[in-house]
Motif scaffolding. Sequence first.
Motif, PDB file in Angstrom:
ATOM      1  N   PHE A  27       0.857  -1.188   0.000  1.00 40.94           N
ATOM      2  CA  PHE A  27       0.000   0.000   0.000  1.00 40.94           C
ATOM      3  C   PHE A  27       0.896   1.241   0.000  1.00 40.94           C
ATOM      4  O   PHE A  27       2.111   1.140   0.205  1.00 40.94           O
ATOM      5  CB  PHE A  27      -0.945   0.013   1.208  1.00 40.94           C
ATOM      6  N   THR A  28       0.300   2.398  -0.229  1.00 50.04           N
ATOM      7  CA  THR A  28       1.055   3.643  -0.253  1.00 50.04           C
ATOM      8  C   THR A  28       1.270   4.108   1.180  1.00 50.04           C
ATOM      9  O   THR A  28       0.432   4.801   1.769  1.00 50.04           O
ATOM     10  CB  THR A  28       0.320   4.708  -1.078  1.00 50.04           C
ATOM     11  N   PHE A  29       2.390   3.694   1.741  1.00 46.36           N
ATOM     12  CA  PHE A  29       2.681   3.879   3.171  1.00 46.36           C
ATOM     13  C   PHE A  29       2.524   5.325   3.609  1.00 46.36           C
ATOM     14  O   PHE A  29       1.935   5.606   4.658  1.00 46.36           O
ATOM     15  CB  PHE A  29       4.100   3.382   3.438  1.00 46.36           C
ATOM     16  N   GLY A  30       3.014   6.248   2.836  1.00 42.14           N
ATOM     17  CA  GLY A  30       3.036   7.656   3.219  1.00 42.14           C
ATOM     18  C   GLY A  30       1.685   8.333   3.273  1.00 42.14           C
ATOM     19  O   GLY A  30       1.596   9.499   3.675  1.00 42.14           O
ATOM     20  N   THR A  31       0.629   7.633   2.939  1.00 47.60           N
ATOM     21  CA  THR A  31      -0.709   8.226   2.981  1.00 47.60           C
ATOM     22  C   THR A  31      -1.521   7.763   4.186  1.00 47.60           C
ATOM     23  O   THR A  31      -2.673   8.160   4.345  1.00 47.60           O
ATOM     24  CB  THR A  31      -1.506   7.920   1.700  1.00 47.60           C
ATOM     25  N   TYR A  32      -0.926   6.926   5.027  1.00 52.80           N
ATOM     26  CA  TYR A  32      -1.650   6.389   6.182  1.00 52.80           C
ATOM     27  C   TYR A  32      -1.011   6.784   7.506  1.00 52.80           C
ATOM     28  O   TYR A  32       0.213   6.754   7.653  1.00 52.80           O
ATOM     29  CB  TYR A  32      -1.695   4.867   6.119  1.00 52.80           C
ATOM     30  N   GLU A  33      -1.865   7.110   8.471  1.00 54.62           N
ATOM     31  CA  GLU A  33      -1.412   7.197   9.850  1.00 54.62           C
ATOM     32  C   GLU A  33      -1.104   5.779  10.323  1.00 54.62           C
ATOM     33  O   GLU A  33      -1.747   4.819   9.900  1.00 54.62           O
ATOM     34  CB  GLU A  33      -2.497   7.815  10.729  1.00 54.62           C
ATOM     35  N   MET A  34      -0.131   5.673  11.216  1.00 52.95           N
ATOM     36  CA  MET A  34       0.274   4.365  11.722  1.00 52.95           C
ATOM     37  C   MET A  34       0.354   4.399  13.243  1.00 52.95           C
ATOM     38  O   MET A  34       0.499   5.455  13.851  1.00 52.95           O
ATOM     39  CB  MET A  34       1.645   3.978  11.164  1.00 52.95           C
ATOM     40  N   SER A  35       0.258   3.235  13.837  1.00 49.22           N
ATOM     41  CA  SER A  35       0.332   3.131  15.297  1.00 49.22           C
ATOM     42  C   SER A  35       1.113   1.902  15.724  1.00 49.22           C
ATOM     43  O   SER A  35       1.300   0.968  14.950  1.00 49.22           O
ATOM     44  CB  SER A  35      -1.072   3.035  15.903  1.00 49.22           C
ATOM     45  N   TRP A  36       1.545   1.930  16.957  1.00 47.23           N
ATOM     46  CA  TRP A  36       2.052   0.749  17.656  1.00 47.23           C
ATOM     47  C   TRP A  36       1.029   0.406  18.748  1.00 47.23           C
ATOM     48  O   TRP A  36       0.562   1.286  19.477  1.00 47.23           O
ATOM     49  CB  TRP A  36       3.409   1.009  18.294  1.00 47.23           C
ATOM     50  N   VAL A  37       0.727  -0.863  18.830  1.00 45.34           N
ATOM     51  CA  VAL A  37      -0.206  -1.383  19.827  1.00 45.34           C
ATOM     52  C   VAL A  37       0.478  -2.568  20.487  1.00 45.34           C
ATOM     53  O   VAL A  37       1.206  -3.317  19.819  1.00 45.34           O
ATOM     54  CB  VAL A  37      -1.527  -1.826  19.166  1.00 45.34           C
ATOM     55  N   ARG A  38       0.276  -2.751  21.768  1.00 48.97           N
ATOM     56  CA  ARG A  38       0.896  -3.888  22.453  1.00 48.97           C
ATOM     57  C   ARG A  38      -0.145  -4.689  23.218  1.00 48.97           C
ATOM     58  O   ARG A  38      -1.204  -4.178  23.564  1.00 48.97           O
ATOM     59  CB  ARG A  38       2.004  -3.422  23.391  1.00 48.97           C
ATOM     60  N   GLN A  39       0.197  -5.936  23.446  1.00 48.67           N
ATOM     61  CA  GLN A  39      -0.665  -6.798  24.244  1.00 48.67           C
ATOM     62  C   GLN A  39       0.189  -7.591  25.209  1.00 48.67           C
ATOM     63  O   GLN A  39       1.013  -8.427  24.784  1.00 48.67           O
ATOM     64  CB  GLN A  39      -1.491  -7.732  23.369  1.00 48.67           C
ATOM     65  N   ALA A  40       0.011  -7.327  26.472  1.00 50.75           N
ATOM     66  CA  ALA A  40       0.746  -8.032  27.522  1.00 50.75           C
ATOM     67  C   ALA A  40       0.080  -9.378  27.787  1.00 50.75           C
ATOM     68  O   ALA A  40      -1.118  -9.551  27.516  1.00 50.75           O
ATOM     69  CB  ALA A  40       0.771  -7.193  28.790  1.00 50.75           C
ATOM     70  N   PRO A  41       0.817 -10.329  28.335  1.00 53.39           N
ATOM     71  CA  PRO A  41       0.243 -11.647  28.628  1.00 53.39           C
ATOM     72  C   PRO A  41      -0.991 -11.527  29.505  1.00 53.39           C
ATOM     73  O   PRO A  41      -0.973 -10.880  30.550  1.00 53.39           O
ATOM     74  CB  PRO A  41       1.384 -12.361  29.353  1.00 53.39           C
ATOM     75  N   GLY A  42      -2.090 -12.124  29.059  1.00 50.41           N
ATOM     76  CA  GLY A  42      -3.299 -12.141  29.854  1.00 50.41           C
ATOM     77  C   GLY A  42      -4.104 -10.856  29.862  1.00 50.41           C
ATOM     78  O   GLY A  42      -5.084 -10.731  30.600  1.00 50.41           O
ATOM     79  N   LYS A  43      -3.689  -9.895  29.032  1.00 52.42           N
ATOM     80  CA  LYS A  43      -4.391  -8.603  28.992  1.00 52.42           C
ATOM     81  C   LYS A  43      -4.865  -8.285  27.579  1.00 52.42           C
ATOM     82  O   LYS A  43      -4.441  -8.910  26.612  1.00 52.42           O
ATOM     83  CB  LYS A  43      -3.467  -7.498  29.497  1.00 52.42           C
ATOM     84  N   GLY A  44      -5.716  -7.286  27.470  1.00 54.18           N
ATOM     85  CA  GLY A  44      -6.205  -6.863  26.175  1.00 54.18           C
ATOM     86  C   GLY A  44      -5.215  -5.935  25.486  1.00 54.18           C
ATOM     87  O   GLY A  44      -4.225  -5.512  26.090  1.00 54.18           O
ATOM     88  N   PRO A  45      -5.463  -5.632  24.227  1.00 54.86           N
ATOM     89  CA  PRO A  45      -4.569  -4.732  23.491  1.00 54.86           C
ATOM     90  C   PRO A  45      -4.543  -3.329  24.108  1.00 54.86           C
ATOM     91  O   PRO A  45      -5.559  -2.856  24.613  1.00 54.86           O
ATOM     92  CB  PRO A  45      -5.199  -4.690  22.091  1.00 54.86           C
ATOM     93  N   GLU A  46      -3.367  -2.709  24.046  1.00 53.84           N
ATOM     94  CA  GLU A  46      -3.188  -1.358  24.558  1.00 53.84           C
ATOM     95  C   GLU A  46      -2.525  -0.516  23.481  1.00 53.84           C
ATOM     96  O   GLU A  46      -1.434  -0.858  23.019  1.00 53.84           O
ATOM     97  CB  GLU A  46      -2.310  -1.375  25.814  1.00 53.84           C
ATOM     98  N   TRP A  47      -3.165   0.576  23.098  1.00 49.87           N
ATOM     99  CA  TRP A  47      -2.544   1.499  22.152  1.00 49.87           C
ATOM    100  C   TRP A  47      -1.336   2.149  22.812  1.00 49.87           C
ATOM    101  O   TRP A  47      -1.409   2.603  23.958  1.00 49.87           O
ATOM    102  CB  TRP A  47      -3.558   2.549  21.718  1.00 49.87           C
ATOM    103  N   VAL A  48      -0.222   2.215  22.089  1.00 49.64           N
ATOM    104  CA  VAL A  48       1.027   2.740  22.646  1.00 49.64           C
ATOM    105  C   VAL A  48       1.381   4.103  22.063  1.00 49.64           C
ATOM    106  O   VAL A  48       1.701   5.044  22.799  1.00 49.64           O
ATOM    107  CB  VAL A  48       2.186   1.760  22.370  1.00 49.64           C
ATOM    108  N   SER A  49       1.321   4.204  20.733  1.00 46.65           N
ATOM    109  CA  SER A  49       1.775   5.429  20.093  1.00 46.65           C
ATOM    110  C   SER A  49       1.234   5.519  18.679  1.00 46.65           C
ATOM    111  O   SER A  49       0.945   4.487  18.059  1.00 46.65           O
ATOM    112  CB  SER A  49       3.314   5.452  20.062  1.00 46.65           C
TER     113      SER A  49
END
Length: 118
Positions: A27-49
Amino acid sequence: EVRLVESGGGLVQPGGSLSLSCAASGFTFGTYEMSWVRQAPGKGPEWVSGISNEGVSTYYADSVTGRFTISRDNAKNTLYLQMDSLKPEDTALYYCARLNRATGVDYWGVGTLVAVSS
């Protein structure tokens, strides 16, 4: 086909640093906002940045502000996350995610594991 491939995870001691990368294709990378998301053991996803499509604006969860830095190189189709002063509670699977303004996250990578332990 959209592909997001993370790398750079590993085991690090508390206070240490790691640098994650996410190689994007299909895809055209430069046209999309991007994020990092993490998921710790036993927990739900957490938006990071998050980062705007041209990298001008960056956003961070309170839990990582001042310790993590998000960046991108649109010429290389790559997203980065520099993680400093790591804490045991940062242990998680870290995912790169593409943001669709209409629907939110529409693609995820397979993740890279970050483990912070002495």
